[in-house]
Design a protein around this motif. Structure first.
Motif, PDB file in Angstrom:
ATOM      1  N   ARG A 140       0.826  -1.215   0.000  1.00 39.95           N
ATOM      2  CA  ARG A 140       0.000   0.000   0.000  1.00 39.95           C
ATOM      3  C   ARG A 140       0.858   1.261   0.000  1.00 39.95           C
ATOM      4  NH1 ARG A 140      -5.279  -1.864   1.554  1.00 39.95           N
ATOM      5  NH2 ARG A 140      -5.209  -3.830   2.715  1.00 39.95           N
ATOM      6  N   GLU A 141       2.103   1.156   0.501  1.00 36.52           N
ATOM      7  CA  GLU A 141       2.976   2.334   0.593  1.00 36.52           C
ATOM      8  C   GLU A 141       4.240   2.246  -0.255  1.00 36.52           C
ATOM      9  OE1 GLU A 141       2.133   0.887   3.877  1.00 36.52           O
ATOM     10  OE2 GLU A 141       0.314   2.122   3.830  1.00 36.52           O
ATOM     11  N   HIS A 142       4.649   1.041  -0.633  1.00 36.79           N
ATOM     12  CA  HIS A 142       5.909   0.865  -1.365  1.00 36.79           C
ATOM     13  C   HIS A 142       5.699  -0.066  -2.551  1.00 36.79           C
ATOM     14  CE1 HIS A 142       8.477   2.696   1.780  1.00 36.79           C
ATOM     15  NE2 HIS A 142       7.609   2.163   2.621  1.00 36.79           N
ATOM     16  N   THR A 143       6.466   0.144  -3.613  1.00 36.91           N
ATOM     17  CA  THR A 143       6.455  -0.794  -4.729  1.00 36.91           C
ATOM     18  C   THR A 143       7.202  -2.056  -4.323  1.00 36.91           C
ATOM     19  OG1 THR A 143       8.535  -0.039  -5.715  1.00 36.91           O
ATOM     20  CG2 THR A 143       6.507   1.143  -6.346  1.00 36.91           C
ATOM     21  N   LEU A 144       6.964  -3.116  -5.078  1.00 38.98           N
ATOM     22  CA  LEU A 144       7.694  -4.360  -4.806  1.00 38.98           C
ATOM     23  C   LEU A 144       9.194  -4.183  -5.045  1.00 38.98           C
ATOM     24  CD1 LEU A 144       5.491  -7.267  -6.210  1.00 38.98           C
ATOM     25  CD2 LEU A 144       5.706  -6.460  -3.855  1.00 38.98           C
ATOM     26  N   ALA A 145       9.557  -3.418  -6.062  1.00 29.65           N
ATOM     27  CA  ALA A 145      10.978  -3.197  -6.349  1.00 29.65           C
ATOM     28  C   ALA A 145      11.655  -2.484  -5.185  1.00 29.65           C
ATOM     29  CB  ALA A 145      11.139  -2.396  -7.631  1.00 29.65           C
ATOM     30  N   GLU A 146      11.014  -1.452  -4.635  1.00 25.75           N
ATOM     31  CA  GLU A 146      11.573  -0.754  -3.478  1.00 25.75           C
ATOM     32  C   GLU A 146      11.714  -1.699  -2.293  1.00 25.75           C
ATOM     33  OE1 GLU A 146       9.654   3.723  -4.160  1.00 25.75           O
ATOM     34  OE2 GLU A 146       8.570   2.220  -2.979  1.00 25.75           O
ATOM     35  N   THR A 147      10.688  -2.497  -2.057  1.00 29.97           N
ATOM     36  CA  THR A 147      10.698  -3.406  -0.912  1.00 29.97           C
ATOM     37  C   THR A 147      11.766  -4.469  -1.078  1.00 29.97           C
ATOM     38  OG1 THR A 147       8.329  -3.046  -0.606  1.00 29.97           O
ATOM     39  CG2 THR A 147       9.279  -4.986   0.440  1.00 29.97           C
ATOM     40  N   TRP A 148      11.854  -5.059  -2.260  1.00 33.86           N
ATOM     41  CA  TRP A 148      12.814  -6.134  -2.486  1.00 33.86           C
ATOM     42  C   TRP A 148      14.244  -5.674  -2.233  1.00 33.86           C
ATOM     43  CZ3 TRP A 148      12.915 -11.167  -2.690  1.00 33.86           C
ATOM     44  CH2 TRP A 148      14.030 -11.824  -3.237  1.00 33.86           C
ATOM     45  N   ARG A 149      14.540  -4.455  -2.631  1.00 37.91           N
ATOM     46  CA  ARG A 149      15.927  -3.998  -2.515  1.00 37.91           C
ATOM     47  C   ARG A 149      16.222  -3.262  -1.205  1.00 37.91           C
ATOM     48  NH1 ARG A 149      14.712  -3.247  -8.112  1.00 37.91           N
ATOM     49  NH2 ARG A 149      15.898  -4.764  -9.327  1.00 37.91           N
ATOM     50  N   SER A 150      15.224  -2.599  -0.625  1.00 39.09           N
ATOM     51  CA  SER A 150      15.524  -1.668   0.460  1.00 39.09           C
ATOM     52  C   SER A 150      14.785  -1.915   1.769  1.00 39.09           C
ATOM     53  CB  SER A 150      15.207  -0.232  -0.005  1.00 39.09           C
ATOM     54  OG  SER A 150      15.928   0.088  -1.171  1.00 39.09           O
ATOM     55  N   SER A 151      13.848  -2.838   1.803  1.00 40.23           N
ATOM     56  CA  SER A 151      13.102  -3.080   3.041  1.00 40.23           C
ATOM     57  C   SER A 151      14.045  -3.495   4.165  1.00 40.23           C
ATOM     58  CB  SER A 151      12.067  -4.181   2.819  1.00 40.23           C
ATOM     59  OG  SER A 151      11.609  -4.696   4.052  1.00 40.23           O
ATOM     60  N   PRO A 152      13.930  -2.871   5.341  1.00 42.63           N
ATOM     61  CA  PRO A 152      14.773  -3.275   6.476  1.00 42.63           C
ATOM     62  C   PRO A 152      14.618  -4.753   6.813  1.00 42.63           C
ATOM     63  CG  PRO A 152      13.668  -1.191   6.943  1.00 42.63           C
ATOM     64  CD  PRO A 152      13.070  -1.708   5.664  1.00 42.63           C
ATOM     65  N   ALA A 153      13.398  -5.276   6.702  1.00 46.23           N
ATOM     66  CA  ALA A 153      13.183  -6.692   7.011  1.00 46.23           C
ATOM     67  C   ALA A 153      13.903  -7.590   6.015  1.00 46.23           C
ATOM     68  CB  ALA A 153      11.690  -7.009   7.019  1.00 46.23           C
ATOM     69  N   PHE A 154      13.888  -7.225   4.741  1.00 46.83           N
ATOM     70  CA  PHE A 154      14.532  -8.053   3.726  1.00 46.83           C
ATOM     71  C   PHE A 154      16.049  -8.040   3.871  1.00 46.83           C
ATOM     72  CE2 PHE A 154      10.450  -8.526   2.229  1.00 46.83           C
ATOM     73  CZ  PHE A 154      10.349  -9.195   1.016  1.00 46.83           C
ATOM     74  N   ASN A 155      16.594  -6.905   4.272  1.00 41.99           N
ATOM     75  CA  ASN A 155      18.043  -6.807   4.390  1.00 41.99           C
ATOM     76  C   ASN A 155      18.585  -7.272   5.736  1.00 41.99           C
ATOM     77  OD1 ASN A 155      18.826  -5.824   1.813  1.00 41.99           O
ATOM     78  ND2 ASN A 155      17.978  -3.815   2.325  1.00 41.99           N
ATOM     79  N   ALA A 156      17.700  -7.564   6.686  1.00 40.45           N
ATOM     80  CA  ALA A 156      18.151  -7.925   8.035  1.00 40.45           C
ATOM     81  C   ALA A 156      18.993  -9.192   8.048  1.00 40.45           C
ATOM     82  CB  ALA A 156      16.943  -8.082   8.958  1.00 40.45           C
ATOM     83  N   TYR A 157      18.582 -10.214   7.269  1.00 42.88           N
ATOM     84  CA  TYR A 157      19.296 -11.504   7.289  1.00 42.88           C
ATOM     85  C   TYR A 157      19.636 -11.967   5.882  1.00 42.88           C
ATOM     86  CZ  TYR A 157      17.472 -11.462  12.036  1.00 42.88           C
ATOM     87  OH  TYR A 157      17.162 -11.105  13.327  1.00 42.88           O
ATOM     88  N   ARG A 158      19.797 -11.024   4.998  1.00 43.29           N
ATOM     89  CA  ARG A 158      20.122 -11.344   3.611  1.00 43.29           C
ATOM     90  C   ARG A 158      21.627 -11.573   3.482  1.00 43.29           C
ATOM     91  NH1 ARG A 158      17.182  -7.314  -0.025  1.00 43.29           N
ATOM     92  NH2 ARG A 158      16.056  -8.871  -1.247  1.00 43.29           N
ATOM     93  N   GLY A 159      22.008 -12.549   2.667  1.00 42.99           N
ATOM     94  CA  GLY A 159      23.426 -12.800   2.454  1.00 42.99           C
ATOM     95  C   GLY A 159      24.084 -13.470   3.640  1.00 42.99           C
ATOM     96  N   THR A 160      25.337 -13.117   3.908  1.00 47.18           N
ATOM     97  CA  THR A 160      26.102 -13.780   4.969  1.00 47.18           C
ATOM     98  C   THR A 160      26.698 -12.817   5.992  1.00 47.18           C
ATOM     99  OG1 THR A 160      28.117 -13.717   3.601  1.00 47.18           O
ATOM    100  CG2 THR A 160      26.730 -15.693   3.426  1.00 47.18           C
ATOM    101  N   ASP A 161      26.638 -11.510   5.748  1.00 48.40           N
ATOM    102  CA  ASP A 161      27.308 -10.568   6.646  1.00 48.40           C
ATOM    103  C   ASP A 161      26.737 -10.594   8.061  1.00 48.40           C
ATOM    104  OD1 ASP A 161      28.831  -9.847   4.492  1.00 48.40           O
ATOM    105  OD2 ASP A 161      27.857  -7.914   4.151  1.00 48.40           O
ATOM    106  N   TRP A 162      25.450 -10.918   8.210  1.00 45.31           N
ATOM    107  CA  TRP A 162      24.788 -10.914   9.511  1.00 45.31           C
ATOM    108  C   TRP A 162      25.160 -12.127  10.362  1.00 45.31           C
ATOM    109  CZ3 TRP A 162      21.922 -15.112  10.921  1.00 45.31           C
ATOM    110  CH2 TRP A 162      21.582 -16.009   9.890  1.00 45.31           C
ATOM    111  N   MET A 163      25.741 -13.142   9.758  1.00 40.64           N
ATOM    112  CA  MET A 163      25.872 -14.442  10.414  1.00 40.64           C
ATOM    113  C   MET A 163      26.857 -14.430  11.578  1.00 40.64           C
ATOM    114  SD  MET A 163      25.988 -17.160   7.268  1.00 40.64           S
ATOM    115  CE  MET A 163      24.603 -17.365   6.150  1.00 40.64           C
TER     116      MET A 163
END
Length: 376
Positions: A276-299
């Motif tokens: 309702r507030e963000h496009t899927l493209a914005e969310t996929w790349r920039s959402s705090p939830a998506f980037n929280a555990y993405r990749g390996t840096d958080w491990m």
């Protein structure tokens, strides 16, 4: 955190169109606090979501719920996906309005049907699903799917009540002329987490069911594909969360929240964006939830130094939270986790109870409550 330059485009979308469902399965992975009809996205918004998904690179859409055919606009939404070139998979219980809408869905361009069954026998299936007559209706629905020329997958969630029917479930899928059957041991999120003590099979039962699947794969080679989702509580390694947290797929809830996985809302500190507030493209790349555990840096270690870190991707964050209270630690399903032995001891203790508790059936009015039985 992962830089946007390293984030691959998603290939799959799980569209949870509604949480409404005629069945009350106690292993349902929907959240305990279900979205009601008034909270659901309207037709125009779902069409926009699918258009944005196609532009983002999504190839296939799973039309799910709840029961997706409970929405009167399911045919219109399916047709829109077909116009966009999205491969559509209807994930259905085969009851309610499903059979009545099936021909129209096929005419709209539906590509595939995934039918959930609760057991091989009506008595067991209807005790699990909580709906009299559902088993026979599912068999009729499967015949209708095949008659329309649609490919059929049968899915069965395996637990204490039906684990003795695994061989018969596979035989039933063959009888239904399914192209594929998925034997999926329960993943303990949502309602399954609440009912864990009533659902947990013994290790011996789990091992026997896995051996039976392997035997059936050999015996039925060329007739049906048999997928197996093994039980985490008796595993040595974790499963990658949907191919890795926010790497290949994502979910949109009935109310429009965009999630890296279906249980992600159980992690309280994450910020979830809405369509309702963000496009899927914005969310996929920039959402705090998506980037929280993405990749390996958080491990943390042992994940960070493990040679499987880009294979398991740290396992399941929701399971880590449910069993340890911390979503950022090693998934207890991994034998390298300091909580692994406690996880398996918990499964052994719950499965050893000769009279398990009664099911807490899935209902729309339920509110969340603290989970019990977590290791300290």
């Amino acid at each position: 955190m992962t830089s946007s330059a390293r984030i691959p485009n998603p290939i799959g979308l799980l569209a949870e169109l509604t949480h409404r469902c005629p069945l009350r399965c106690p292993y349902c992975s929907n959240p305990l606090e279900l979205d009601n009809r008034a909270q659901e996205l309207d037709t125009a918004t779902w069409k926009r979501v699918f258009s944005e998904a196609a532009a983002l690179g999504v190839l296939h859409v799973h039309l799910s719920g709840g029961e997706p055919t409970a929405r009167p606009d399911i045919v219109e939404l399916t047709a829109h996906c077909a116009e966009l070139g999205l491969y559509t998979n209807l994930i259905t219980a085969g009851v309610g309005a499903a059979d009545a809408r099936l021909e129209a869905l096929a005419d709209a361009g539906l590509d595939h049907v995934q039918l959930s069954i609760q057991a091989a026998t009506a008595q067991t299936a209807e005790h699990i699903g909580g709906l009299a007559g559902a088993h026979a209706r599912k068999r009729d629905f499967a015949r209708h799917v095949v008659a329309l020329g649609l490919p059929l997958t049968v899915n069965a969630v395996i637990h204490r009540a039906n684990i003795g029917e695994v061989g018969d479930i596979i035989d039933l899928a063959v009888e239904m002329q399914a192209k594929r059957v998925e034997i999926a041991h329960t993943q303990y999120y949502g309602w399954a987490q609440r009912n864990r003590a009533a659902l947990m099979p013994t290790r011996a039962e789990a091992d026997a069911s896995i051996a039976l699947v392997e035997e059936a794969r050999e015996r039925l080679k060329g007739r049906i594909v048999i997928d197996l989702v093994v039980p985490d509580y008796y595993s040595a390694y974790p499963k990658p969360c949907n191919g890795g947290w926010a790497r290949r797929t994502f979910n949109v809830t009935p109310s429009g929240k965009v999630l890296p996985c279906h249980a992600a809302e159980t992690i309280p500190h994450l910020e979830f964006w809405s369509v309702r507030e963000h496009t899927l493209a914005e969310t996929w790349r920039s959402s705090p939830a998506f980037n929280a555990y993405r990749g390996t840096d958080w491990m943390p270690d042992p994940c960070r130094s493990c040679d499987r870190r880009e294979r398991d991707w740290g396992g399941c964050r929701c399971q880590a939270l449910a069993l340890t209270g911390d979503a950022g630690v090693t998934d207890p399903a991994c034998h390298k986790s300091p909580w692994h032995d406690r996880m398996q001891a918990l499964a052994a203790a719950e499965s050893a109870v000769s009279s398990p508790p009664a099911y807490d059936y899935r209902v729309m009015t339920a509110a969340p409550r603290p989970m019990e039985g977590q290791p300290a």
